[in-house]
Design a protein around this motif. Structure first.
Motif, short mmCIF file in Angstrom:
data_model
loop_
_atom_site.label_atom_id
_atom_site.label_comp_id
_atom_site.label_asym_id
_atom_site.label_seq_id
_atom_site.Cartn_x
_atom_site.Cartn_y
_atom_site.Cartn_z
N ARG A 182 0.85 -1.19 0.00
CA ARG A 182 0.00 0.00 0.00
C ARG A 182 0.89 1.24 0.00
N ILE A 183 0.56 2.18 -0.88
CA ILE A 183 1.23 3.48 -0.89
C ILE A 183 0.45 4.39 0.04
N VAL A 184 1.15 5.02 0.99
CA VAL A 184 0.52 5.98 1.90
C VAL A 184 1.11 7.35 1.57
N CYS A 185 0.25 8.27 1.14
CA CYS A 185 0.67 9.62 0.78
C CYS A 185 0.39 10.56 1.93
N ALA A 186 0.97 11.75 1.85
CA ALA A 186 0.67 12.79 2.84
C ALA A 186 -0.83 13.07 2.79
N SER A 234 -2.94 11.15 4.45
CA SER A 234 -3.54 9.85 4.76
C SER A 234 -4.23 9.17 3.58
N GLN A 235 -3.95 9.59 2.35
CA GLN A 235 -4.48 8.88 1.19
C GLN A 235 -3.71 7.58 1.03
N THR A 236 -4.40 6.49 0.74
CA THR A 236 -3.73 5.21 0.52
C THR A 236 -4.19 4.61 -0.82
N PHE A 237 -3.27 3.88 -1.43
CA PHE A 237 -3.55 3.23 -2.71
C PHE A 237 -2.97 1.82 -2.66
N ASP A 238 -3.76 0.82 -3.02
CA ASP A 238 -3.28 -0.55 -3.06
C ASP A 238 -2.44 -0.75 -4.31
N SER A 289 -4.86 1.22 -10.36
CA SER A 289 -5.32 2.08 -11.45
C SER A 289 -4.34 3.25 -11.55
N PRO A 290 -4.12 3.76 -12.76
CA PRO A 290 -3.13 4.83 -12.91
C PRO A 290 -3.52 6.08 -12.12
N PHE A 291 -2.58 6.64 -11.41
CA PHE A 291 -2.73 7.93 -10.73
C PHE A 291 -1.34 8.54 -10.61
N ALA A 292 -1.29 9.83 -10.38
CA ALA A 292 -0.01 10.52 -10.27
C ALA A 292 0.57 10.25 -8.88
N VAL A 293 1.63 9.48 -8.85
CA VAL A 293 2.29 9.13 -7.58
C VAL A 293 3.12 10.33 -7.13
N PRO A 294 3.04 10.70 -5.84
CA PRO A 294 3.81 11.84 -5.36
C PRO A 294 5.32 11.56 -5.39
N PRO A 295 6.15 12.60 -5.32
CA PRO A 295 7.61 12.40 -5.35
C PRO A 295 8.12 11.53 -4.21
N THR A 296 7.53 11.62 -3.03
CA THR A 296 7.92 10.76 -1.90
C THR A 296 6.65 10.19 -1.27
N PHE A 297 6.77 8.98 -0.74
CA PHE A 297 5.64 8.32 -0.10
C PHE A 297 6.15 7.22 0.82
N THR A 298 5.25 6.68 1.62
CA THR A 298 5.58 5.53 2.47
C THR A 298 4.97 4.30 1.83
N LEU A 299 5.77 3.25 1.71
CA LEU A 299 5.30 1.98 1.18
C LEU A 299 5.12 1.01 2.34
N VAL A 300 3.90 0.51 2.51
CA VAL A 300 3.61 -0.47 3.55
C VAL A 300 3.57 -1.83 2.86
#
Length: 112
Positions: free
Chosen positions: A22-26, A28-32, A49-60
């Motif tokens: 899971r990508i956790v963005c600033a 608290s948005q999360t994407f599987d 699904s395609p979305f613009a991934v931020p420059p930095t994120f937390t990967l769970v």
């Protein structure tokens, strides 16, 4: 006929994978996402699904066998549609092996 691709200095070998994450963005948005391959230095992800991934994120990184998840800070290196490449920003914390003690071979004193 060409040989194998040359190793890039400083890169570590990638292991193919098929793991849930899971990508956790600033904010608290999360994407599987699905991990497609991984190395000590980074990861290749397939987005649900395609979305613009931020420059930095937390990967769970989910581990359904143990129920424990690993969290890694990442920096997006490239994105092509629903696939991205990211590098890990910080090194893995060193895992400390538990100290094992040998069982005592002495018999306990007899109770009178």
């Amino acid at each position: 006929m060409s040989g194998p691709a040359p190793e890039v200095p400083g890169s570590s070998p990638r292991q193919r994978a098929l793991k849930g994450a899971r990508i956790v963005c600033a904010g608290s948005q999360t994407f599987d996402v699905t991990i497609r391959d991984m190395s000590e230095g980074g990861v290749k992800l397939k987005l649900g699904s395609p979305f613009a991934v931020p420059p930095t994120f937390t990967l769970v990184i989910l581990n359904p066998n143990t129920g424990i998840s690993d969290k890694r800070s990442c920096e997006t290196r490239w994105q092509r549609g629903d696939q991205i490449g990211a590098r890990f920003i910080e090194a893995l914390p060193e895992k400390v092996a538990p100290v094992l003690q040998a069982p005592s071979l002495r018999r306990p004193p007899a109770v009178r």
